[in-house]
Design a protein around this motif. Structure first.
Motif, mmCIF file in Angstrom:
data_model
loop_
_atom_site.group_PDB
_atom_site.id
_atom_site.type_symbol
_atom_site.label_atom_id
_atom_site.label_comp_id
_atom_site.label_asym_id
_atom_site.label_seq_id
_atom_site.Cartn_x
_atom_site.Cartn_y
_atom_site.Cartn_z
ATOM 1 N N ARG A 529 -69.059 24.840 -14.489
ATOM 2 C CA ARG A 529 -68.393 25.755 -13.551
ATOM 3 C C ARG A 529 -68.967 25.599 -12.146
ATOM 4 O O ARG A 529 -68.246 25.734 -11.150
ATOM 5 C CB ARG A 529 -68.507 27.196 -14.044
ATOM 6 C CG ARG A 529 -67.670 27.475 -15.289
ATOM 7 C CD ARG A 529 -67.827 28.907 -15.789
ATOM 8 N NE ARG A 529 -67.203 29.070 -17.095
ATOM 9 C CZ ARG A 529 -65.950 29.499 -17.288
ATOM 10 N NH1 ARG A 529 -65.197 29.839 -16.253
ATOM 11 N NH2 ARG A 529 -65.462 29.608 -18.510
ATOM 12 N N LEU A 530 -70.261 25.312 -12.050
ATOM 13 C CA LEU A 530 -70.860 25.066 -10.741
ATOM 14 C C LEU A 530 -70.275 23.794 -10.121
ATOM 15 O O LEU A 530 -69.945 23.763 -8.924
ATOM 16 C CB LEU A 530 -72.377 24.949 -10.870
ATOM 17 C CG LEU A 530 -73.145 24.529 -9.612
ATOM 18 C CD1 LEU A 530 -72.891 25.501 -8.455
ATOM 19 C CD2 LEU A 530 -74.639 24.434 -9.914
ATOM 20 N N LEU A 531 -70.113 22.718 -10.908
ATOM 21 C CA LEU A 531 -69.540 21.475 -10.393
ATOM 22 C C LEU A 531 -68.095 21.692 -9.945
ATOM 23 O O LEU A 531 -67.660 21.133 -8.925
ATOM 24 C CB LEU A 531 -69.612 20.380 -11.459
ATOM 25 C CG LEU A 531 -71.003 19.817 -11.764
ATOM 26 C CD1 LEU A 531 -70.949 18.888 -12.967
ATOM 27 C CD2 LEU A 531 -71.554 19.082 -10.547
ATOM 28 N N ILE A 532 -67.352 22.489 -10.708
ATOM 29 C CA ILE A 532 -65.970 22.783 -10.316
ATOM 30 C C ILE A 532 -65.945 23.552 -9.004
ATOM 31 O O ILE A 532 -65.104 23.296 -8.125
ATOM 32 C CB ILE A 532 -65.264 23.566 -11.443
ATOM 33 C CG1 ILE A 532 -65.082 22.665 -12.677
ATOM 34 C CG2 ILE A 532 -63.923 24.110 -10.974
ATOM 35 C CD1 ILE A 532 -64.551 23.392 -13.896
ATOM 36 N N ARG A 533 -66.881 24.475 -8.837
ATOM 37 C CA ARG A 533 -66.969 25.217 -7.580
ATOM 38 C C ARG A 533 -67.315 24.279 -6.423
ATOM 39 O O ARG A 533 -66.739 24.382 -5.323
ATOM 40 C CB ARG A 533 -68.031 26.304 -7.730
ATOM 41 C CG ARG A 533 -68.329 27.089 -6.456
ATOM 42 C CD ARG A 533 -67.235 28.074 -6.127
ATOM 43 N NE ARG A 533 -67.592 28.881 -4.973
ATOM 44 C CZ ARG A 533 -68.336 29.993 -5.024
ATOM 45 N NH1 ARG A 533 -68.805 30.422 -6.197
ATOM 46 N NH2 ARG A 533 -68.590 30.678 -3.937
ATOM 47 N N CYS A 534 -68.242 23.368 -6.643
ATOM 48 C CA CYS A 534 -68.603 22.404 -5.602
ATOM 49 C C CYS A 534 -67.408 21.519 -5.229
ATOM 50 O O CYS A 534 -67.213 21.174 -4.050
ATOM 51 C CB CYS A 534 -69.771 21.528 -6.060
ATOM 52 S SG CYS A 534 -71.345 22.412 -6.150
ATOM 53 N N ALA A 535 -66.602 21.147 -6.237
ATOM 54 C CA ALA A 535 -65.409 20.341 -5.964
ATOM 55 C C ALA A 535 -64.425 21.120 -5.105
ATOM 56 O O ALA A 535 -63.815 20.560 -4.175
ATOM 57 C CB ALA A 535 -64.762 19.919 -7.280
ATOM 58 N N ARG A 536 -64.269 22.407 -5.351
ATOM 59 C CA ARG A 536 -63.359 23.227 -4.549
ATOM 60 C C ARG A 536 -63.871 23.395 -3.120
ATOM 61 O O ARG A 536 -63.087 23.593 -2.196
ATOM 62 C CB ARG A 536 -63.173 24.587 -5.215
ATOM 63 C CG ARG A 536 -62.368 24.512 -6.508
ATOM 64 C CD ARG A 536 -62.352 25.839 -7.235
ATOM 65 N NE ARG A 536 -61.563 25.746 -8.461
ATOM 66 C CZ ARG A 536 -61.542 26.686 -9.414
ATOM 67 N NH1 ARG A 536 -62.278 27.784 -9.265
ATOM 68 N NH2 ARG A 536 -60.795 26.517 -10.484
ATOM 69 N N GLU A 541 -66.523 15.338 -6.434
ATOM 70 C CA GLU A 541 -65.339 15.211 -7.271
ATOM 71 C C GLU A 541 -65.420 16.211 -8.432
ATOM 72 O O GLU A 541 -66.515 16.578 -8.873
ATOM 73 C CB GLU A 541 -65.242 13.788 -7.833
ATOM 74 C CG GLU A 541 -65.032 12.709 -6.780
ATOM 75 C CD GLU A 541 -63.667 12.807 -6.104
ATOM 76 O OE1 GLU A 541 -62.713 13.261 -6.775
ATOM 77 O OE2 GLU A 541 -63.562 12.446 -4.915
ATOM 78 N N ALA A 542 -64.275 16.640 -8.912
ATOM 79 C CA ALA A 542 -64.250 17.525 -10.077
ATOM 80 C C ALA A 542 -64.801 16.773 -11.287
ATOM 81 O O ALA A 542 -64.587 15.562 -11.419
ATOM 82 C CB ALA A 542 -62.830 17.996 -10.350
ATOM 83 N N PRO A 543 -65.519 17.425 -12.154
ATOM 84 C CA PRO A 543 -66.097 16.737 -13.316
ATOM 85 C C PRO A 543 -65.015 16.183 -14.241
ATOM 86 O O PRO A 543 -64.012 16.858 -14.508
ATOM 87 C CB PRO A 543 -66.922 17.837 -14.001
ATOM 88 C CG PRO A 543 -66.305 19.118 -13.548
ATOM 89 C CD PRO A 543 -65.820 18.875 -12.150
ATOM 90 N N HIS A 544 -65.233 14.973 -14.715
ATOM 91 C CA HIS A 544 -64.306 14.327 -15.651
ATOM 92 C C HIS A 544 -64.845 14.535 -17.070
ATOM 93 O O HIS A 544 -65.826 13.911 -17.476
ATOM 94 C CB HIS A 544 -64.187 12.837 -15.334
ATOM 95 C CG HIS A 544 -63.348 12.082 -16.314
ATOM 96 N ND1 HIS A 544 -62.093 12.497 -16.718
ATOM 97 C CD2 HIS A 544 -63.593 10.920 -16.984
ATOM 98 C CE1 HIS A 544 -61.600 11.636 -17.588
ATOM 99 N NE2 HIS A 544 -62.496 10.667 -17.771
ATOM 100 N N ILE A 545 -64.216 15.435 -17.795
ATOM 101 C CA ILE A 545 -64.690 15.822 -19.129
ATOM 102 C C ILE A 545 -63.892 15.050 -20.168
ATOM 103 O O ILE A 545 -62.669 15.197 -20.277
ATOM 104 C CB ILE A 545 -64.535 17.338 -19.346
ATOM 105 C CG1 ILE A 545 -65.343 18.100 -18.289
ATOM 106 C CG2 ILE A 545 -64.963 17.734 -20.749
ATOM 107 C CD1 ILE A 545 -65.067 19.592 -18.269
#
Length: 677
Positions: A529-536, A541-545
């Motif tokens: 969720r932190l990585l997604i926030r950083c991407a926004r 880049e948004a994390p590739h899961i």
């Protein structure tokens, strides 16, 4: 032939009748009666654990403690006004005996249908929301849970009679048809007469109660019946073995247990979890035996203190002498200021945390502290040490208390996935946490080579970082594998990324810490969720899961627990109460560290929770560093969960203080540091 005076005259009806043989009365020796009351023990000299003769459980531990369970041959009447919970007590007893103990139960439903009974059992047993269940609006996760429960339910020996012609005779006639029958539940006797319901109306209730009491005695079965009235005159007129009278006050149910000839025996407070159609145990033990008033004995400061209850329990009432003086600290201990002894049951706060009254829970903490100080004659150090040793069981007791009546029932012991297992006793599993050990090397290099003027660094410290991290998205149930990956904000768990995300911002710490390894990485929900926030924010880049293991999530599983500890900590800080502050710190920190694979805490095993909470603490510190940078401060260092070193007027960005939402300054130092000569 004439009759002489010496001959007995025969009656005109014939010879005298022969007296029928007398059936001897059933007599029981005292020894036989004692077997039903006292536990059997081994002869003197042998060490055998006593065999408790507890009856069938009602499903409510506090009520079982008072009743000793539902005993064979006894009739129990649960009396309450409509909507106060008598029917839910009946459902709980039937559900516990049939589903949990696998004992045959006859459920005689008068005025209810078999669908009503089934819905209440499903809602309470899973649990799921009763209203959504009846409306057919369960979530996909709840539908999966109910499907999994179906096999368990169909195996339960619970037999429902919801016929409109239900009478006590019909109930008695069904007993021989159910071999091994262990319990009869009658739900319910109705005071308002209904010509379609034989078990309704004042006169019929009286007859039915007497017939059911006789049925219990003659068949040596416990019989529990619910009646929809709390009229004391009607209840007294029935003169039954055991009467449990309920009175509801919002989400609390006050129960009084009365025994014929002996009067009231105990009062207790239960919790009304109406969302799941059930009554549960209170937040902690709150049973009060009913007895004649007694004058508190006079004690001196040297009298031994009462033995504290372990684990942590709720306060049961005010101290008999709230003005008594605490024992003085021992000479070798420096005692900080501590307020006068508090009531063991604190009054409702004015407002409280988020305008909620958490005094019931904070009173549990207060009592434990007061008992520890009393037990150690006011020795601050000794009392604190004793409390820290009890922090794990007491934290778990408080956590479980705050979960009573929650919207979700979390899984305590799911199967531990291989990547969540430690590889060695003191080793680690495969999950990455965003642990910070970062220094702004561009700045320090410039300071060293003289291209940047000297600076003064403020070393800031966050307060109770793990406690604040309790507000995080935790998986409710066991983690389910999804080989297709992706992110669903309504789920939480562990995620696999093919490579470590890249970070190109030297003025801010990397969101996933300083760990450097090639290949796929496993990150928990808080870091994702932190990585997604950083991407926004446009920082990465948004994390590739590519793969994930998740369950439905809630951000509120620890929320009440967090609020209670936060409120108690705030009050302790305001009162300069160092004992309580240290005790609370031990509770939240040890809770976090022992809910994974720890032999110290065997009440729960959720290594996924442990990782997510810790990563949330790291994420919270990253958010603070980003806030500092966005407001013109220079971030110099970020360490662990609580160290943030900045240059600039930090008080314009953060509030100074010791509360969980504030920051405090631990140190101030120059850079570059002057070399020693």
């Amino acid at each position: 032939m004439p009759v002489t005076g010496h001959e007995a005259a025969l009656p005109a009806s014939g010879p005298p009748a022969i007296a029928a043989p007398r059936t001897p009365r059933r007599l029981a020796a005292l020894a036989q009666a004692l077997d039903t009351v006292l536990p059997t023990t081994a002869p003197t000299g042998e060490t055998t654990t006593p065999t408790p003769l507890m009856g069938l459980s009602t499903g409510i531990r506090a009520l079982d403690d008072v009743l000793g369970g539902l005993q064979p041959g006894r009739f129990y009447l649960v009396a309450a006004a409509p909507g106060a919970g008598s029917s839910l007590i009946a459902t709980a007893a039937a559900r516990t005996s049939a589903l949990d103990q696998h004992q045959p139960v006859l459920y005689a439903a008068s005025g209810l249908t078999r669908a009503d009974i089934a819905a209440r059992i499903v809602a309470a047993h899973l649990p799921v929301d009763y209203r959504r269940l009846r409306a057919g609006r369960l979530t996909p996760t709840e539908l999966d849970d109910t499907a999994a429960l179906h096999h368990h339910l169909v195996q339960a020996p619970l037999y429902i009679d919801d016929g409109t012609d239900l009478t006590t005779d019909a109930i008695a006639e069904s007993v021989p048809d159910l071999p091994g029958l262990a319990l009869i539940v009658v739900d319910r006797l109705q005071t308002t007469e209904d010509p379609r319901l034989p078990l309704s109306g004042p006169a019929q209730i009286t007859d039915a109660a007497q017939a059911l009491a006789h049925l219990a005695r003659t068949h040596d079965l416990p019989v529990l019946a619910a009646v929809d009235t709390d009229d004391p005159h009607l209840i007294a007129a029935l003169s039954l073995d055991i009467t449990i009278t309920l009175a509801r006050d919002a989400d609390q149910i006050h129960a009084t247990v009365t025994e014929r000839d002996l009067g009231p025996q105990a009062t207790l407070t239960l919790h009304a979890d109406l969302a799941h159609a059930r009554i549960t145990d209170p937040y902690a033990s709150s049973v009060t035996p009913t007895s004649a008033p007694q004058t508190p004995p006079t004690t001196t400061p040297h009298d031994p203190a009462p033995t504290p209850q372990t684990p942590l329990q709720a306060p049961t009432g005010p101290s008999s002498d709230p003005t008594a003086t605490q024992p003085a600290p021992t000479p070798h201990t420096a005692a900080p200021h501590r307020p006068p002894p508090r009531r063991t049951t604190p009054p409702p706060p004015q407002g409280g945390y988020a305008n909620r009254d958490y005094s019931y829970f904070t009173g549990m903490i207060t009592r434990a502290v007061d008992e520890a100080l009393h037990d150690h004659d006011g020795d601050i150090a000794a009392a604190t040490e004793a409390l820290v040793k009890k922090a794990v069981p007491n934290a778990m007791a408080l956590f479980e208390a705050t979960r009573v009546g929650g919207n979700y029932e979390h899984t305590v012991y799911p199967e531990t996935l291989e990547f969540l297992r430690k590889k060695t006793k003191d080793g680690a599993d495969e999950i990455w946490e965003g642990r910070h050990n970062w220094t702004n090397t561009h700045l320090t290099d410039a300071l060293q080579n003289g291209t940047h003027p000297p600076i003064t660094v403020n070393a800031l410290d966050t307060n109770a970082s793990f406690l604040s991290a309790f507000k995080t998205h935790l998986p409710i149930g066991a983690l389910i594998h999804d080989p297709h990956g992706g992110f669903d904000p309504k789920r939480s768990g562990i995620y696999r990324l093919p490579t470590r995300p890249t970070w190109h911002h030297p003025h801010l710490p990397d969101p996933i810490g300083n760990r450097r390894e090639d290949g796929p990485v496993l990150l928990d929900d808080a870091t994702i969720r932190l990585l997604i926030r950083c991407a926004r924010l446009g920082l990465c880049e948004a994390p590739h899961i590519t793969e994930c293991w998740t369950s439905g999530t809630s951000e509120g599983l620890l929320e009440k627990f967090r609020r209670v500890l936060t409120e108690a900590r705030t009050k302790a800080i305001e009162a300069d109460d160092t004992v309580t502050v240290e005790y609370i710190k031990a509770m939240y920190s040890k809770f976090t560290s022992t809910i994974g694979e720890s032999s110290v805490n065997r009440e729960i095993r959720r290594p996924d929770w442990m990782h997510i909470i810790r990563s949330q603490a790291f994420a919270n510190l990253w958010y603070k560093s980003h806030r500092a940078h966005s407001n013109g401060l220079t971030v110099v260092r970020v360490r662990g969960t609580d160290e943030l070193h900045v240059v600039g007027d930090w008080r314009t960005v953060f509030t100074e203080g010791r509360l969980t939402t504030q920051m405090k300054q631990k140190d101030q130092y120059p850079l570059p540091r002057k070399s020693a000569r």
